[in-house]
Design a protein around this motif. Structure first.
Motif, short mmCIF file in Angstrom:
data_model
loop_
_atom_site.label_atom_id
_atom_site.label_comp_id
_atom_site.label_asym_id
_atom_site.label_seq_id
_atom_site.Cartn_x
_atom_site.Cartn_y
_atom_site.Cartn_z
N SER A 1 0.96 -1.30 -0.22
CA SER A 1 0.14 0.34 -0.65
C SER A 1 0.91 1.52 -0.23
N GLU A 2 2.18 1.23 0.87
CA GLU A 2 2.81 2.18 1.12
C GLU A 2 3.61 2.81 -0.87
N LYS A 3 3.94 1.33 -0.73
CA LYS A 3 4.79 1.61 -2.38
C LYS A 3 3.55 2.71 -3.21
N LYS A 4 1.79 1.84 -3.32
CA LYS A 4 1.17 2.40 -3.95
C LYS A 4 1.08 4.06 -4.14
N ALA A 5 0.43 4.21 -2.96
CA ALA A 5 1.09 5.67 -2.03
C ALA A 5 2.02 6.53 -2.89
N THR A 6 3.70 5.83 -3.46
CA THR A 6 4.36 6.51 -3.75
C THR A 6 4.34 6.03 -4.81
N GLU A 7 3.71 5.42 -5.88
CA GLU A 7 3.65 5.11 -6.92
C GLU A 7 2.54 6.91 -7.20
N GLU A 8 1.60 6.23 -6.62
CA GLU A 8 0.26 8.20 -6.70
C GLU A 8 1.56 9.48 -6.27
N ALA A 9 1.72 9.79 -5.67
CA ALA A 9 2.73 10.42 -4.83
C ALA A 9 3.38 10.62 -6.69
N ARG A 10 4.44 9.50 -6.65
CA ARG A 10 4.69 10.38 -8.30
C ARG A 10 4.53 10.41 -9.09
N ASP A 11 3.08 9.94 -9.72
CA ASP A 11 2.27 10.11 -10.83
C ASP A 11 1.56 11.78 -10.51
N SER A 12 1.11 11.77 -9.09
CA SER A 12 1.38 13.43 -8.89
C SER A 12 2.21 14.49 -8.80
N SER A 13 3.18 14.17 -8.67
CA SER A 13 4.62 14.83 -8.21
C SER A 13 4.79 15.40 -9.96
N ARG A 14 4.51 14.45 -11.10
CA ARG A 14 4.19 14.05 -12.65
C ARG A 14 3.85 15.08 -12.69
N ASP A 15 2.44 14.64 -12.24
CA ASP A 15 1.38 16.30 -13.37
C ASP A 15 1.89 17.43 -12.35
N ALA A 16 2.25 17.62 -11.59
CA ALA A 16 2.81 18.96 -10.61
C ALA A 16 3.92 19.34 -11.56
N GLU A 17 4.67 18.53 -12.32
CA GLU A 17 5.83 18.88 -12.66
C GLU A 17 5.27 19.66 -13.68
N ALA A 18 4.22 18.78 -14.69
CA ALA A 18 3.53 18.96 -15.92
C ALA A 18 2.90 20.26 -15.84
N LYS A 19 1.90 20.10 -14.74
CA LYS A 19 1.72 21.93 -14.92
C LYS A 19 2.51 22.73 -14.15
N ASN A 20 3.66 22.56 -13.70
CA ASN A 20 4.96 23.45 -13.36
C ASN A 20 5.40 24.22 -15.10
N THR A 21 5.87 22.58 -15.94
CA THR A 21 6.12 23.57 -17.02
C THR A 21 5.09 23.60 -18.14
N GLU A 22 3.79 23.81 -17.94
CA GLU A 22 2.87 24.27 -18.81
C GLU A 22 2.55 25.38 -18.40
N LEU A 23 2.56 26.21 -16.65
CA LEU A 23 3.13 27.57 -16.06
C LEU A 23 4.46 28.20 -16.58
N ALA A 24 4.94 26.90 -16.28
CA ALA A 24 6.72 27.85 -17.32
C ALA A 24 5.77 28.80 -18.50
N SER A 25 6.05 27.87 -19.74
CA SER A 25 4.98 28.40 -20.55
C SER A 25 4.09 29.92 -20.93
N LYS A 26 3.65 29.26 -20.11
CA LYS A 26 2.78 30.89 -20.01
C LYS A 26 3.02 31.63 -19.85
N LEU A 27 3.85 31.20 -18.50
CA LEU A 27 5.08 32.57 -17.74
C LEU A 27 6.00 33.17 -18.82
N GLU A 28 6.52 31.67 -19.87
CA GLU A 28 7.50 32.75 -21.10
C GLU A 28 6.53 33.69 -21.74
N THR A 29 5.34 32.56 -22.43
CA THR A 29 4.58 33.64 -23.45
C THR A 29 3.96 35.13 -23.19
N ALA A 30 4.40 35.22 -21.09
CA ALA A 30 4.17 36.24 -20.67
C ALA A 30 4.71 37.40 -20.66
#
Length: 734
Positions: free
Chosen positions: A195-224
């Motif tokens: 269960s902890e491994k599963k939670a860790t994978e979920e945390a990694r997925d969420s961190s990956r999504d957060a990184e994608a959001k950060n990348t998108e925000l960075a691109s928006k920031l560059e556009t701005a």
């Protein structure tokens, strides 16, 4: 009557008596004598009275003449002041508009900065939260791993401590139960680890999504950031425009002040001496000033002797002859040299060499403007209009790059002029007695001509007014060419919106020969429009009109076609049919093919101006309309059209070819609801388009888009090639 009779009777009785007759003769003699003596005195009085009356009439006539002359002069000055005030008001209005634009852009910049700061704060908060969650998960995993290791060590110790021989004792039973309990606990720990491994994978997925959001925000920031940089550049350009407008406005105000009645005090100044340089060899000659002098440098000095008036007079006559030669030359079609208009380059070279931009009063600008005005008085001759469109745009670009209106240009003119004039005076005094004066003067004029080509000129009021008049002529010629093309294609557009019924019927029946003839008849009008567009393109290409202006012409023409076809489609129900949509679509394909042939350099984004009629035709010819939802129609099929326009096309649609139906009733009701909401929100309910006939460019746009022109390689025309007054035209090439 009775009184007269009695008087006659008494007179007869008196004359009958002789004594009475003699007495009457004596009295008559005395009366005549007295009358003659009185006549001499009366004549003197009469002559005196006549002379006095004549004197009074002359006095009254002189007073009336003086009053009329003063009234005429005052009206002329009032007219000039009104013109200057009107021009100043227009410049002030333009300045206010630019200030409003600058404020709006400044507000946008602040808004973008605020949005950027908020995005950075949001990004930092999300990154902090994700890092905290990741640290928490890592701690939990480490704790679970530590528990598993401890349990394994405890189980291993328990196994080692167990006796090697298993006996049936209660102790052995207890050890077995303990082992089973430990095994169950190990299984629980494994499940917890999974269960902890599963939670860790979920945390990694969420961190990956957060990184994608950060990348998108960075691109928006560059556009701005790019938008902010663009806004800063536009703000800087607007500030430069504003400063130029303010300087020009200041020059115009100073010129208006000099034209005011308070400027009469200037007439009391002593006469000045003018030191001038001849246009052909640069020699310096002293003489009296004249209003039409284009190369004068004023120096405060006593008046020269009368012997210097003849050279000055001949110099002014020479200048007038040079101006007459220039006007006569540009009134003809000079053509082009290497794609550059000869007339514009010739005018610019002459004005720059004669220093006409730096003088307070000159007539050469008015003569050039009159020549252009008389040349374009042929609204139907598009070839002449295109020729002058190229010349005016080129000359305006050269003036935009050369002239600058300095607010401090009129503050210290005497010192600058006196120093330059004294320099030329010393040169003239030293060169008059030498036999090599002509060659040195030519060398001096050549050096000055090259310096003039490289420097910026502080323009005076006549030069700025000439630039404004040239801008007005450019806009007028552009509008005449555009309107002529509109008049030529307007009758054809009325025939292109609806297919003829006979041709439509032959298309429905499917006969091959009838189909071919019908298609030729249908597309003849579209081909005529494409032919007109191509003729105008070839005409502007042959006259070397800048591609920027050609693109603007065709962009507005395609916008006009879009407005005419789209409005006709919405106003006539017989045009909203399936077969008519196919006909218009085929015609638009002809225009698209012409745009590809004309290339993007001369057409630009003209095809995009037909987006309303293109999307309306796509809606007419699309299949399975009842299955289309309102979101599909508004977002995918017709994103440009408004709800009012879509509702009108949907309700007017009919199919004379396949018997298909329009959109569903639910979509129609949804459109009605949206239209009601728009009417409540004060949105315009008009479904027709308006044609924009304004001028879609400015002088700065022309100067930025046109390429730099090397006027030194332009050969002068044969009329002035061998003229001694235009030797400076050969300086760059020699």
């Amino acid at each position: 009557m009775l009184g007269e009779r009695r008087y006659l009777e008494m007179q007869q009785k008196l004359f009958k008596d002789k004594s009475v007759h003699i007495l009457c003769e004596k009295n008559l003699f005395l009366c005549v004598k007295l009358l003659f003596s009185c006549n001499h005195v009366g004549e003197a009085h009469a002559r005196g009275h006549a002379a006095y009356s004549y004197y009074r009439s002359l006095q009254k006539a002189a007073i009336i003449t003086q009053c009329g002359w003063r009234r005429r002069v005052a009206r002329k000055e009032l007219r000039n002041l009104k013109m200057a005030a009107r021009e100043t008001g227009a410049l002030k209005e333009a300045k206010d508009k630019l200030e409003k634009k600058v404020e709006e852009l400044t507000w946008r910049l602040q808004f973008e900065k605020r949005l950027r700061a908020e995005l950075e704060e949001t990004k930092a908060q999300e990154v902090t939260k994700l890092q905290e969650a990741l640290h928490t998960m890592q701690k939990q995993v480490e704790e679970a791993n530590a528990k598993v290791v401890q349990e394994r060590e405890a189980a291993r110790r328990a196994i080692e401590e167990a006796p090697p021989v298993i006996k049936e004792t209660p102790v052995i039973v207890q050890d077995t139960e303990k082992i089973n309990a430990l095994s169950a606990e190990v299984d629980n720990l494994k499940a917890l680890l999974a269960s902890e491994k599963k939670a860790t994978e979920e945390a990694r997925d969420s961190s990956r999504d957060a990184e994608a959001k950060n990348t998108e925000l960075a691109s928006k920031l560059e556009t701005a950031e790019r938008k902010v940089d663009q806004l800063q550049d536009s703000v800087q350009r607007l500030e430069e425009k504003l400063s130029n407008m303010e300087s020009e406005n200041q020059v115009l105000r100073q010129q208006a002040l000099t034209m005011s009645p308070t400027g009469k005090a200037l007439s009391a100044r002593p006469k000045t001496t003018i030191i001038q340089r001849t246009p052909e060899n640069g020699n310096v000659i002293n003489g009296e000033s004249k209003p039409n002098s284009d190369m004068s440098l004023v120096v405060a000095s006593p008046k020269e002797p009368s012997s210097e008036e003849k050279p000055q007079k001949s110099l002014n006559e020479k200048q007038q002859e040079n101006q007459d030669m220039l006007i006569k030359c540009i009134s003809q079609d000079l053509g082009f040299s290497g794609g550059k208009p000869i007339a514009a380059c010739l005018i610019y070279k002459c004005l720059l060499h004669w220093r006409s931009f730096e003088v307070e009063r000159t007539s050469v600008f008015d003569r050039i403007i009159q020549t252009i005005a008389s040349a374009i008085e042929v609204p139907d001759n598009n070839d002449v209009l295109a020729y002058w469109l190229c010349n005016t745009s080129t000359l305006l670009m050269l003036l935009q790059q050369t002239l600058k209106a300095s607010g401090a240009a009129n503050l210290t003119p005497q010192r600058r002029r006196s120093s330059s004039a004294s320099l030329f005076g010393r040169m003239s005094q030293g060169l008059r007695g030498s036999p090599q004066s002509a060659g040195l003067s030519v060398l001096n004029g050549r050096m000055l001509g090259r310096l003039d080509d490289l420097r910026h000129v502080e323009a005076k009021y006549p030069a700025l007014l000439f630039k404004q008049q040239l801008t007005a002529f450019l806009e007028k010629i552009y509008g005449m060419i555009r309107d002529n093309l509109k008049k030529e294609i307007s009758p054809l557009l009325g025939l292109c919106i609806q297919a003829p019924r006979t041709s439509r019927a032959s298309l429905i029946k499917g006969r091959s020969q009838a189909n071919t003839a019908a298609q030729q008849a249908l597309f003849a009008h579209w081909q005529s429009i494409a032919k007109s567009l191509n003729n105008y393109l070839m005409m502007m290409k042959s006259n070397h009109v800048p591609p920027f202006l050609v693109r603007k012409v065709f962009t507005q023409i395609f916008s006009f076609i879009n407005v005419q076809l789209f409005n006709s489609l919405l106003l006539r129900r017989e045009c909203c049919s399936f077969s008519n949509g196919e006909f218009v679509k085929a015609g638009l394909a002809e225009l698209e093919q012409w745009c590809c042939y004309a290339t993007e350099e001369f057409v630009g984004s003209a095809w995009d101006e037909l987006k309303h009629i293109r999307q309306a035709i796509e809606f007419l010819v699309v299949h399975q309309k009842p299955k289309k939802s309102l979101n599909e129609i508004t977002n995918e099929l017709c994103p440009v059209l408004s709800i009012q326009q879509l509702y009108r096309i949907s309700t007017m649609y009919w199919d004379d070819k396949y018997g298909t139906h329009t959109v569903s009733s639910d979509v129609i009701s949804s459109m009605r609801v949206r239209m009601t909401e728009d009417s409540n929100n004060a949105v315009s309910s008009s479904f027709l388009l308006d044609d924009d006939s304004s001028i879609p460019f400015s002088v700065d746009d022309i100067s930025k888009t046109m390429q730099q022109i090397d006027i030194g390689d332009v050969e002068p025309p044969p009329l002035i090639r061998e003229n001694s007054g235009f030797v400076f035209l050969h300086q760059r090439s020699s």
